[in-house]
Design an enzyme around this catalytic site. Structure first.
Site, short mmCIF file in Angstrom:
data_model
loop_
_atom_site.label_atom_id
_atom_site.label_comp_id
_atom_site.label_asym_id
_atom_site.label_seq_id
_atom_site.Cartn_x
_atom_site.Cartn_y
_atom_site.Cartn_z
N ASP A 9 -6.60 -37.27 -14.41
CA ASP A 9 -7.92 -37.65 -14.92
C ASP A 9 -8.67 -36.47 -15.55
OD1 ASP A 9 -7.43 -40.18 -13.74
OD2 ASP A 9 -8.26 -39.50 -11.83
N GLU A 42 -10.70 -49.03 -18.18
CA GLU A 42 -11.42 -48.11 -17.29
C GLU A 42 -11.51 -46.75 -17.95
OE1 GLU A 42 -9.24 -47.63 -13.61
OE2 GLU A 42 -7.41 -47.05 -14.63
O1 FUB Z 1 -7.34 -41.26 -10.38
C1 FUB Z 1 -7.70 -42.49 -9.84
C2 FUB Z 1 -7.96 -43.48 -10.93
O2 FUB Z 1 -6.78 -43.69 -11.70
C3 FUB Z 1 -8.95 -43.03 -11.96
O3 FUB Z 1 -10.26 -43.04 -11.53
C4 FUB Z 1 -8.62 -43.96 -13.06
O4 FUB Z 1 -9.19 -43.64 -14.29
C5 FUB Z 1 -7.12 -43.86 -13.06
O5 FUB Z 1 -6.67 -42.73 -13.76
#
Ligand code: FUB
Length: 447
Positions: A33, A204
């Site tokens: 991320d 997301e």
């Molecule tokens: O790293 C956990 C989650 O996975 C993140 O918050 C999302 O964006 C995905 O990458």
């Protein structure tokens, strides 16, 4: 004098450890991320931090994330780890056993650094988004005692427009946006769903920026089975946006998530993203990569093809991980992890078949003569490799005989030629006997 020595030692300890170059960029721990930001002329990387779940944890197939580190680099090649800046057991409102410190962001306003992070709340259910504040990008960061009121979600990203208005974007099934107050810790408007983005398949991880008057909403989206990076363009931070294209396709590694940021540094744009290169069998242990990104005249973004080589110029005097290649011959090259239990030992490249080659772009040979080359290699039968510049038949710097040996070991050879400046490095197999290579390093010493 004693005081001077002590203070040098202490400075070296607190300055953090030097990480490595190429993709993945952080090579001693999992990182995911990635939000990259340029502060004070330096690139800062704020990733999240995957760790394998212990046997005792009920969900071993899920993300397990307890803290955040921050890294910095001036050349995108050498990264310094400044250590942990926020951890789940030191934030009042975070459930300290939830291991839910997901994708963060950091932004500067009036000389203060605001680090935004999601985590499971201690009281109640689900994710809140908190802010930790520092006077320097490296920290120390002081977490606010409560998460931002009115926000439930993950993957915060913050944008400050030219008029000074700050916006927070985050996801919770859909992507939401709200205005932030000047203090950067409270909402100035109710969150609303960002319209006109895909409604089918998970969306997301927003990242938002402006370039030449165009506002870009970029986000991972599961169009098929795993996430790819897409973008939409608009003329206002609140939208509406027009879904425009794909920045990066789904990785062939099959990593379920991708998460990203786009940043300009020294006139070049870069895409920071992640995949599971160091963890081929478990895609919740991810690693951050960087590749160059280009815009078309009309502001649309050219698709980025992920590379092993990544970005930046590599000094000839470092251990050049040739397995992070730029190009390989059409046949005869295989790359494999050295140790699947400890992936951070990296990979080796095996050359087999006469004339097979592997290349690594942008190696800086400096302008003072280098006299020898060291390779870390093995060859069951014994074999000969050539070190050349610029193409597989280019200037021959050295021919190295690798003795028959199953274990990797260092072999030195004198350079026949030297050429200053930056070159693409080629390692070519001379005969058909396979040679396995970990790294190549040029040296001032004559053997
Ligand atoms: O790293 C956990 C989650 O996975 C993140 O918050 C999302 O964006 C995905 O990458």
């Amino acid at each position: 004098m004693r005081y001077l020595k002590l203070s040098i030692a202490i400075t070296a300890m607190v300055a953090g450890t030097l990480a490595y170059s190429q993709n993945p960029v952080i090579r001693d721990q999992f990182t995911a991320d990635p939000t990259a930001r340029v502060f004070n002329g330096k690139m800062y990387l704020f990733p999240s931090h995957d760790i394998p779940a212990p046997e005792s944890f009920p969900r071993k197939d899920w993300f397990f994330m307890a803290d955040y580190h921050v890294f910095s680099s001036s050349n995108l090649t050498d990264w310094t780890d400044h250590g942990i800046i926020v951890s789940q057991d030191k934030v009042d409102w975070v459930n300290p056993t939830s291991f839910s410190m997901w994708a963060p962001d950091c932004i500067e306003r009036n000389g203060k650094y605001y680090f935004y992070f999601p985590a499971n709340v201690k009281t109640g259910r689900g994710f809140g988004i908190g802010v930790a504040i520092a006077d320097n990008p490296e920290g120390p960061y002081t977490p606010q005692p409560e998460p931002i009121a009115g926000v439930r979600g993950i993957d915060p990203t913050v944008f400050i427009d030219k008029d000074g208005q700050a916006y927070i974007y985050y996801s919770m099934g859909r992507i939401f946006v709200a205005k932030l107050k000047e203090n950067m810790t409270e909402l100035a408007s109710d969150p609303v769903v960002v319209g006109d983005l895909p409604t089918k398949g998970l969306v997301e991880g927003p990242f938002f920026f402006e370039r030449n008057g165009i506002y870009y909403m970029t986000y991972p989206h599961v169009e098929n089975t795993v996430e790819r990076l897409e973008y939409a363009m608009g003329d206002n931070p609140l939208g509406p946006f027009k879904v425009t294209g794909v920045i990066m396709d789904e990785t062939p590694m099959g990593t379920w998530t991708n998460h990203h940021s786009l940043v300009q540094y020294n006139d070049q744009w870069y895409l920071f993203y992640h995949n599971s290169a160091y963890s081929p069998k478990f895609d919740k242990n991810r690693s951050v990569c960087i590749d160059s990104l280009f815009f078309n005249e009309d502001g649309t973004i050219r698709k980025v093809i992920p590379t092993n080589r990544g970005v930046g110029i590599t000094s000839a005097q470092t251990t050049i991980e040739i397995d992070r290649f730029s190009q390989v011959s059409p046949a005869g090259v295989t790359v494999a992890l050295i140790d699947t239990i400890n992936p951070f030992r990296g990979w080796t490249a095996q050359l087999s078949g006469p004339g097979s080659w592997i290349s690594y772009n942008a190696v800086d040979f400096g302008n003072k003569k280098l006299k020898s080359v060291r390779v870390n290699a093995s060859s069951v039968t014994g074999g000969i490799i050539q070190i050349r510049l610029d193409n597989p038949a280019g200037l021959l710097l050295a021919e190295i005989e690798i003795p028959g040996n199953t274990a990797l070991s260092n072999v030195d050879a004198k350079l026949k030629k030297y050429s200053k400046g930056t070159h693409n490095l080629f390692v070519v197999l001379k005969d058909g006997n396979p040679v396995n290579i970990d790294w190549v390093q040029f040296r001032k010493k004559s053997k």
